[in-house]
Design a protein around this motif. Structure first.
Motif, PDB file in Angstrom:
ATOM      1  N   LEU A 111       0.812  -1.494   0.019  1.00  0.00           N
ATOM      2  CA  LEU A 111      -0.442  -0.528   0.450  1.00  0.00           C
ATOM      3  C   LEU A 111       0.642   1.462  -0.439  1.00  0.00           C
ATOM      4  O   LEU A 111       0.538   2.071  -0.939  1.00  0.00           O
ATOM      5  CB  LEU A 111      -1.180  -0.017   1.428  1.00  0.00           C
ATOM      6  CG  LEU A 111      -1.928  -0.923   1.366  1.00  0.00           C
ATOM      7  CD1 LEU A 111      -2.485  -1.242   2.659  1.00  0.00           C
ATOM      8  CD2 LEU A 111      -2.525  -1.070   0.052  1.00  0.00           C
ATOM      9  N   SER A 112       1.671   1.156   0.899  1.00  0.00           N
ATOM     10  CA  SER A 112       2.840   2.917   1.284  1.00  0.00           C
ATOM     11  C   SER A 112       3.659   2.606  -0.494  1.00  0.00           C
ATOM     12  O   SER A 112       3.858   4.011  -0.987  1.00  0.00           O
ATOM     13  CB  SER A 112       3.899   1.713   1.897  1.00  0.00           C
ATOM     14  OG  SER A 112       4.542   3.203   1.701  1.00  0.00           O
ATOM     15  N   SER A 113       4.278   1.712  -1.278  1.00  0.00           N
ATOM     16  CA  SER A 113       4.479   1.768  -2.688  1.00  0.00           C
ATOM     17  C   SER A 113       3.661   1.587  -3.272  1.00  0.00           C
ATOM     18  O   SER A 113       4.084   3.052  -4.995  1.00  0.00           O
ATOM     19  CB  SER A 113       5.154   0.386  -2.515  1.00  0.00           C
ATOM     20  OG  SER A 113       6.221  -0.191  -1.880  1.00  0.00           O
ATOM     21  N   LEU A 117       3.949   5.354  -5.153  1.00  0.00           N
ATOM     22  CA  LEU A 117       3.834   4.999  -7.242  1.00  0.00           C
ATOM     23  C   LEU A 117       3.166   6.454  -8.024  1.00  0.00           C
ATOM     24  O   LEU A 117       3.258   6.896  -8.693  1.00  0.00           O
ATOM     25  CB  LEU A 117       3.205   3.886  -7.435  1.00  0.00           C
ATOM     26  CG  LEU A 117       3.680   3.319  -9.504  1.00  0.00           C
ATOM     27  CD1 LEU A 117       4.598   3.707 -10.302  1.00  0.00           C
ATOM     28  CD2 LEU A 117       2.501   2.316  -9.424  1.00  0.00           C
ATOM     29  N   VAL A 118       1.456   6.305  -7.159  1.00  0.00           N
ATOM     30  CA  VAL A 118       0.761   7.303  -7.513  1.00  0.00           C
ATOM     31  C   VAL A 118       1.514   9.115  -7.576  1.00  0.00           C
ATOM     32  O   VAL A 118       1.196   9.766  -8.008  1.00  0.00           O
ATOM     33  CB  VAL A 118      -1.059   7.401  -6.472  1.00  0.00           C
ATOM     34  CG1 VAL A 118      -1.715   8.178  -7.010  1.00  0.00           C
ATOM     35  CG2 VAL A 118      -1.081   5.894  -7.573  1.00  0.00           C
ATOM     36  N   LEU A 142       5.761  14.684   1.290  1.00  0.00           N
ATOM     37  CA  LEU A 142       6.896  13.500   1.806  1.00  0.00           C
ATOM     38  C   LEU A 142       6.478  13.100   2.857  1.00  0.00           C
ATOM     39  O   LEU A 142       5.911  12.489   3.363  1.00  0.00           O
ATOM     40  CB  LEU A 142       8.217  14.350   1.426  1.00  0.00           C
ATOM     41  CG  LEU A 142       9.232  13.581   2.042  1.00  0.00           C
ATOM     42  CD1 LEU A 142       9.081  12.105   1.458  1.00  0.00           C
ATOM     43  CD2 LEU A 142      10.272  13.941   2.382  1.00  0.00           C
ATOM     44  N   GLY A 143       6.412  14.444   3.787  1.00  0.00           N
ATOM     45  CA  GLY A 143       6.370  13.862   5.148  1.00  0.00           C
ATOM     46  C   GLY A 143       4.384  12.827   5.897  1.00  0.00           C
ATOM     47  O   GLY A 143       4.756  12.356   6.785  1.00  0.00           O
ATOM     48  N   ARG A 144       3.268  13.670   4.392  1.00  0.00           N
ATOM     49  CA  ARG A 144       2.227  13.022   4.482  1.00  0.00           C
ATOM     50  C   ARG A 144       2.084  11.351   4.600  1.00  0.00           C
ATOM     51  O   ARG A 144       1.370  10.477   5.227  1.00  0.00           O
ATOM     52  CB  ARG A 144       1.254  13.479   3.791  1.00  0.00           C
ATOM     53  CG  ARG A 144       0.535  15.338   4.579  1.00  0.00           C
ATOM     54  CD  ARG A 144      -0.261  15.319   3.671  1.00  0.00           C
ATOM     55  NE  ARG A 144      -0.193  16.636   4.303  1.00  0.00           N
ATOM     56  CZ  ARG A 144      -1.539  17.637   3.670  1.00  0.00           C
ATOM     57  NH1 ARG A 144      -2.429  17.500   2.612  1.00  0.00           N
ATOM     58  NH2 ARG A 144      -1.363  18.846   4.359  1.00  0.00           N
ATOM     59  N   TRP A 145       3.155  11.139   3.605  1.00  0.00           N
ATOM     60  CA  TRP A 145       3.375   9.797   2.648  1.00  0.00           C
ATOM     61  C   TRP A 145       4.622   8.899   3.853  1.00  0.00           C
ATOM     62  O   TRP A 145       3.980   8.280   3.951  1.00  0.00           O
ATOM     63  CB  TRP A 145       4.349   9.620   1.546  1.00  0.00           C
ATOM     64  CG  TRP A 145       4.694   8.417   1.061  1.00  0.00           C
ATOM     65  CD1 TRP A 145       3.648   7.240   0.354  1.00  0.00           C
ATOM     66  CD2 TRP A 145       5.939   7.946   1.114  1.00  0.00           C
ATOM     67  NE1 TRP A 145       4.662   6.969   0.140  1.00  0.00           N
ATOM     68  CE2 TRP A 145       6.036   6.638   0.796  1.00  0.00           C
ATOM     69  CE3 TRP A 145       7.550   8.270   1.814  1.00  0.00           C
ATOM     70  CZ2 TRP A 145       6.356   5.725   0.578  1.00  0.00           C
ATOM     71  CZ3 TRP A 145       8.483   7.547   1.406  1.00  0.00           C
ATOM     72  CH2 TRP A 145       8.153   6.136   0.874  1.00  0.00           C
ATOM     73  N   LEU A 146       5.336   9.338   4.504  1.00  0.00           N
ATOM     74  CA  LEU A 146       5.973   9.077   5.206  1.00  0.00           C
ATOM     75  C   LEU A 146       5.029   8.678   6.377  1.00  0.00           C
ATOM     76  O   LEU A 146       5.344   7.098   6.975  1.00  0.00           O
ATOM     77  CB  LEU A 146       6.734   9.995   5.970  1.00  0.00           C
ATOM     78  CG  LEU A 146       8.194   9.616   5.004  1.00  0.00           C
ATOM     79  CD1 LEU A 146       9.595  10.838   5.395  1.00  0.00           C
ATOM     80  CD2 LEU A 146       9.001   8.502   4.341  1.00  0.00           C
TER      81      LEU A 146
END
Length: 192
Positions: A111-113, A117-118, A142-146
């Motif tokens: 899910l993280s990948s 990707l999106v 970047l912070g939200r994705w992490l």
């Protein structure tokens, strides 16, 4: 009032119908419904492909072939390497986690990948066409994705802890059939 007699089933016709279904399943391997769904999905993909290739088809074809080659030659070996590393780490424990325990790492990583990707242009801070469209500062992604990635792994770890809680304090490991049917009281498959 006279009782109506129920019609007797035509066993010969029923047997012939079941033989046709068995023959189809033996030849094809699945039910006719699965074949219809597969054909419908092929028709939908064909329609989408025709609509997609109506535009700049050489670049689209080049992108598709490049994505397939990148996936098969680079990403699949990386998936396999990561999967084997997690499996080896879980097998080295004092009480090894069953092979299904790898899924508690596999699902949040997938899910993280997929999110990366999106949203990779936003996560990697390429603001040109995206910053006016999102109306957000480019530094937040970047912070939200992490944070989402950490939350996915924490949720998965909590779920693994909840699922393995009865096994943490027991002295003897559970029998193999108990991992498959946790509610069973004995090893026989005929128990209700």
């Amino acid at each position: 009032m006279a009782r109506m007699r129920r019609p007797r089933p035509n066993w010969r016709e029923l047997r012939r119908h079941l033989d046709v279904r068995r023959r189809f399943r033996r030849l094809y391997g699945e039910s006719p419904g699965q074949l219809l769904i597969l054909l419908a999905s092929f028709a939908l993909c064909g329609y989408a492909g025709i609509r997609l290739l109506a535009g700049d088809w050489p670049l689209i074809l080049l992108w598709f072939v490049g994505a397939a080659v990148l996936h098969d030659l680079v990403l699949v070996p990386l998936y396999t390497l990561g999967d084997r590393a997690v499996g080896a780490a879980l097998a080295r424990r004092r009480r090894p986690v069953p092979r299904a325990g790898v899924n508690y790492v596999r699902v949040p990583a997938f899910l993280s990948s997929l999110l990366l990707l999106v949203y990779w242009p936003l996560v990697l801070r390429t603001p040109e066409p995206y910053e006016p469209a999102t109306r957000l500062d480019i530094d937040v992604f970047l912070g939200r994705w992490l944070l989402i990635t950490a939350a996915l792994f924490a949720l998965s770890a909590c779920w693994l802890l909840v699922r393995s809680w009865p096994n943490l304090w027991s002295r003897r490991p559970r029998a193999p059939w108990r991992r498959l049917w946790p509610g069973r009281s004995s090893g026989r498959l005929s128990d209700p």
